[in-house]
Design a protein around this motif. Structure first.
Motif, PDB file in Angstrom:
ATOM      1  N   GLN A  95       0.835  -1.204   0.000  1.00  0.00           N
ATOM      2  CA  GLN A  95       0.000   0.000   0.000  1.00  0.00           C
ATOM      3  C   GLN A  95       0.869   1.254   0.000  1.00  0.00           C
ATOM      4  O   GLN A  95       0.601   2.205  -0.743  1.00  0.00           O
ATOM      5  CB  GLN A  95      -0.923  -0.007   1.215  1.00  0.00           C
ATOM      6  CG  GLN A  95      -1.992  -1.097   1.169  1.00  0.00           C
ATOM      7  CD  GLN A  95      -2.763  -1.198   2.465  1.00  0.00           C
ATOM      8  OE1 GLN A  95      -2.457  -0.501   3.446  1.00  0.00           O
ATOM      9  NE2 GLN A  95      -3.771  -2.050   2.494  1.00  0.00           N
ATOM     10  N   HIS A  96       1.913   1.270   0.812  1.00  0.00           N
ATOM     11  CA  HIS A  96       2.778   2.448   0.905  1.00  0.00           C
ATOM     12  C   HIS A  96       3.579   2.672  -0.374  1.00  0.00           C
ATOM     13  O   HIS A  96       3.792   3.813  -0.794  1.00  0.00           O
ATOM     14  CB  HIS A  96       3.743   2.298   2.088  1.00  0.00           C
ATOM     15  CG  HIS A  96       3.070   2.371   3.412  1.00  0.00           C
ATOM     16  ND1 HIS A  96       3.496   1.635   4.506  1.00  0.00           N
ATOM     17  CD2 HIS A  96       1.995   3.062   3.834  1.00  0.00           C
ATOM     18  CE1 HIS A  96       2.711   1.883   5.536  1.00  0.00           C
ATOM     19  NE2 HIS A  96       1.801   2.755   5.162  1.00  0.00           N
ATOM     20  N   SER A  97       4.032   1.587  -0.986  1.00  0.00           N
ATOM     21  CA  SER A  97       4.872   1.728  -2.172  1.00  0.00           C
ATOM     22  C   SER A  97       4.063   1.854  -3.453  1.00  0.00           C
ATOM     23  O   SER A  97       4.607   2.192  -4.506  1.00  0.00           O
ATOM     24  CB  SER A  97       5.825   0.532  -2.300  1.00  0.00           C
ATOM     25  OG  SER A  97       5.100  -0.682  -2.408  1.00  0.00           O
ATOM     26  N   GLU A  98       2.760   1.555  -3.362  1.00  0.00           N
ATOM     27  CA  GLU A  98       1.851   1.665  -4.499  1.00  0.00           C
ATOM     28  C   GLU A  98       2.317   0.816  -5.688  1.00  0.00           C
ATOM     29  O   GLU A  98       2.215   1.220  -6.841  1.00  0.00           O
ATOM     30  CB  GLU A  98       1.685   3.130  -4.924  1.00  0.00           C
ATOM     31  CG  GLU A  98       1.075   4.004  -3.833  1.00  0.00           C
ATOM     32  CD  GLU A  98       0.857   5.439  -4.270  1.00  0.00           C
ATOM     33  OE1 GLU A  98       1.366   5.817  -5.346  1.00  0.00           O
ATOM     34  OE2 GLU A  98       0.157   6.181  -3.543  1.00  0.00           O
ATOM     35  N   VAL A  99       2.817  -0.382  -5.405  1.00  0.00           N
ATOM     36  CA  VAL A  99       3.190  -1.297  -6.476  1.00  0.00           C
ATOM     37  C   VAL A  99       1.921  -1.941  -7.032  1.00  0.00           C
ATOM     38  O   VAL A  99       0.864  -1.950  -6.392  1.00  0.00           O
ATOM     39  CB  VAL A  99       4.155  -2.389  -5.984  1.00  0.00           C
ATOM     40  CG1 VAL A  99       5.443  -1.770  -5.487  1.00  0.00           C
ATOM     41  CG2 VAL A  99       3.513  -3.232  -4.890  1.00  0.00           C
ATOM     42  N   SER A 100       2.020  -2.495  -8.214  1.00  0.00           N
ATOM     43  CA  SER A 100       0.876  -3.143  -8.843  1.00  0.00           C
ATOM     44  C   SER A 100       0.535  -4.427  -8.091  1.00  0.00           C
ATOM     45  O   SER A 100       1.396  -5.014  -7.411  1.00  0.00           O
ATOM     46  CB  SER A 100       1.189  -3.488 -10.296  1.00  0.00           C
ATOM     47  OG  SER A 100       2.186  -4.498 -10.362  1.00  0.00           O
ATOM     48  N   PRO A 101      -0.704  -4.896  -8.190  1.00  0.00           N
ATOM     49  CA  PRO A 101      -1.071  -6.171  -7.540  1.00  0.00           C
ATOM     50  C   PRO A 101      -0.180  -7.321  -7.991  1.00  0.00           C
ATOM     51  O   PRO A 101       0.158  -8.197  -7.197  1.00  0.00           O
ATOM     52  CB  PRO A 101      -2.523  -6.377  -7.968  1.00  0.00           C
ATOM     53  CG  PRO A 101      -3.031  -4.997  -8.246  1.00  0.00           C
ATOM     54  CD  PRO A 101      -1.865  -4.238  -8.811  1.00  0.00           C
ATOM     55  N   GLU A 102       0.203  -7.319  -9.266  1.00  0.00           N
ATOM     56  CA  GLU A 102       1.050  -8.387  -9.781  1.00  0.00           C
ATOM     57  C   GLU A 102       2.442  -8.339  -9.136  1.00  0.00           C
ATOM     58  O   GLU A 102       2.979  -9.376  -8.719  1.00  0.00           O
ATOM     59  CB  GLU A 102       1.187  -8.270 -11.307  1.00  0.00           C
ATOM     60  CG  GLU A 102      -0.109  -8.499 -12.082  1.00  0.00           C
ATOM     61  CD  GLU A 102      -1.029  -7.281 -12.047  1.00  0.00           C
ATOM     62  OE1 GLU A 102      -2.218  -7.448 -12.396  1.00  0.00           O
ATOM     63  OE2 GLU A 102      -0.553  -6.182 -11.668  1.00  0.00           O
ATOM     64  N   ALA A 103       3.011  -7.134  -9.044  1.00  0.00           N
ATOM     65  CA  ALA A 103       4.329  -6.989  -8.427  1.00  0.00           C
ATOM     66  C   ALA A 103       4.281  -7.333  -6.939  1.00  0.00           C
ATOM     67  O   ALA A 103       5.203  -7.948  -6.402  1.00  0.00           O
ATOM     68  CB  ALA A 103       4.844  -5.567  -8.623  1.00  0.00           C
ATOM     69  N   SER A 104       3.195  -6.963  -6.286  1.00  0.00           N
ATOM     70  CA  SER A 104       3.031  -7.277  -4.869  1.00  0.00           C
ATOM     71  C   SER A 104       2.961  -8.782  -4.651  1.00  0.00           C
ATOM     72  O   SER A 104       3.609  -9.325  -3.745  1.00  0.00           O
ATOM     73  CB  SER A 104       1.766  -6.613  -4.330  1.00  0.00           C
ATOM     74  OG  SER A 104       1.514  -7.013  -3.001  1.00  0.00           O
ATOM     75  N   ALA A 105       2.206  -9.467  -5.490  1.00  0.00           N
ATOM     76  CA  ALA A 105       2.059 -10.918  -5.355  1.00  0.00           C
ATOM     77  C   ALA A 105       3.391 -11.623  -5.593  1.00  0.00           C
ATOM     78  O   ALA A 105       3.742 -12.579  -4.880  1.00  0.00           O
ATOM     79  CB  ALA A 105       1.005 -11.425  -6.337  1.00  0.00           C
ATOM     80  N   LEU A 106       4.154 -11.158  -6.584  1.00  0.00           N
ATOM     81  CA  LEU A 106       5.447 -11.770  -6.870  1.00  0.00           C
ATOM     82  C   LEU A 106       6.420 -11.553  -5.713  1.00  0.00           C
ATOM     83  O   LEU A 106       7.133 -12.485  -5.300  1.00  0.00           O
ATOM     84  CB  LEU A 106       6.023 -11.181  -8.157  1.00  0.00           C
ATOM     85  CG  LEU A 106       7.407 -11.693  -8.578  1.00  0.00           C
ATOM     86  CD1 LEU A 106       7.382 -13.200  -8.790  1.00  0.00           C
ATOM     87  CD2 LEU A 106       7.888 -10.968  -9.835  1.00  0.00           C
TER      88      LEU A 106
END
Length: 333
Positions: free
Chosen positions: A240-251
């Motif tokens: 949430q803080h870094s605002e990465v994409s859901p795909e990047a977060s999951a990886l």
């Protein structure tokens, strides 16, 4: 290991346990970092690191360090802080703030309590380290590996207290190196950035220092027992803080937990490789295979050049120029 050496190692471990508990308690309070009102300290800007920084004081006189940073780096620092607190490791509390820099307007970054330190840094030759410093650096390794933070060169540590305990004060590259899955004594951030700890392993396999790995293995076990539920929640806040994409977060999440699951295996294999190399170096009749010997010679020569010479002569000047460029950018932003 002789009986006398075992007694000495046990005494050092007990002393480090006490020092780390004291340091963790000292750093525990964040003094309401998110809300505390601050005034700029009229001192020269900190002349280290890769980003503009400043010193502030609160009305009570407490001193703080502020560094401009992107959301990605702030999120990484906050994650490392949370994970290390879960493991009861000494860590500098951190909060995201927007504060003015000298010659620029308000800038987003991270705020930390000022850590009093000696102003010196660890020698690049670990033979100049104390037994306490070696033990602390060994204990820190599994945590830096778990958080995939290989940006652990000599300037990332400050020396705290009368015993000059090394404290890593910069975790904003956490998760950056999650793709690095294999650990050896040459694993590094980049061609010109090598972990200072690698010099300690170099000295060990060369027979120049003695090391006891009980504390390191204990930290591996401590990490393995961390709650996956709490770690998952920390990673969610990081995303949430870094605002990465859901795909990047999951990886990143998958790689992080894979790293945690394999931690004991990774360090077990790593320590066996260190002991094997040390044994073979000590007994020429059991020489290393030619290909491995050549690889080690080249890798070790480059690593020593990076740590002993290129960091100060190439990396530091580059970071200084980069920091000045960022400050100008903020000035006109």
């Amino acid at each position: 290991m002789s009986r006398a050496r075992r007694r000495q190692a046990k005494a050092i471990a007990a002393e480090v346990d006490q020092l780390e508990r004291q340091l963790a308690a000292q750093l525990l309070s964040n003094d309401h970092l998110e809300q505390v009102e601050l005034s700029p300290e009229q001192v020269a800007r900190p002349n280290a690191g890769s980003r503009p920084a400043a010193v502030f004081r609160s009305a009570s006189g407490a001193k703080y360090f502020f560094k401009a940073a992107s959301d990605e780096h702030i999120a990484a620092e906050l994650l490392a802080c949370e994970v290390r607190q879960l493991g009861r490791r000494p860590v500098v509390p951190t909060a995201a703030r927007e504060l003015p820099l000298q010659g620029a307007g308000p800038v987003r970054g991270m705020l930390q309590p000022w850590v009093e330190h000696t102003g010196r840094r660890l020698p690049v030759d670990p033979q100049g380290w104390t037994d306490i410093q070696r033990e602390v650096m060994l204990r820190e390794h599994p945590w830096e590996w778990l958080l995939a933070n290989l940006d652990t060169h000599v300037d990332q540590y400050v020396l705290v207290g009368a015993t000059e305990v090394p404290l890593n004060v910069d975790w904003d590259h956490s998760l950056t190196d999650l793709h690095v899955a294999e650990l050896d004594r040459f694993t590094r951030r980049s061609l010109l950035v090598a972990p200072l700890r690698n010099a300690l392993y170099d000295a060990y396999v060369s027979g120049r220092v003695e090391l006891e790995f009980t504390g390191l293995r204990r930290e591996v076990r401590r990490i393995s027992r961390l709650s996956d539920y709490e770690l998952s929640a920390a990673l969610e806040r990081w995303a949430q803080h870094s605002e990465v994409s859901p795909e990047a977060s999951a990886l990143s999440r998958a790689r992080f937990f894979q790293r945690k699951k394999r931690l004991a295996r990774t360090f077990g294999r790593f320590l066996r490789s260190l002991r094997r190399e040390r044994r073979l170096r000590a007994h020429p009749s059991e020489s290393l295979p030619l290909g491995e010997s050549l690889y080690l010679a080249v890798a070790q020569g480059w690593q020593r050049l990076v740590i002993d010479t290129l960091h100060d002569r190439a990396v530091v000047p580059f970071l200084k120029a980069y920091r000045r460029g960022l400050h100008l950018w903020h000035s006109f932003g």
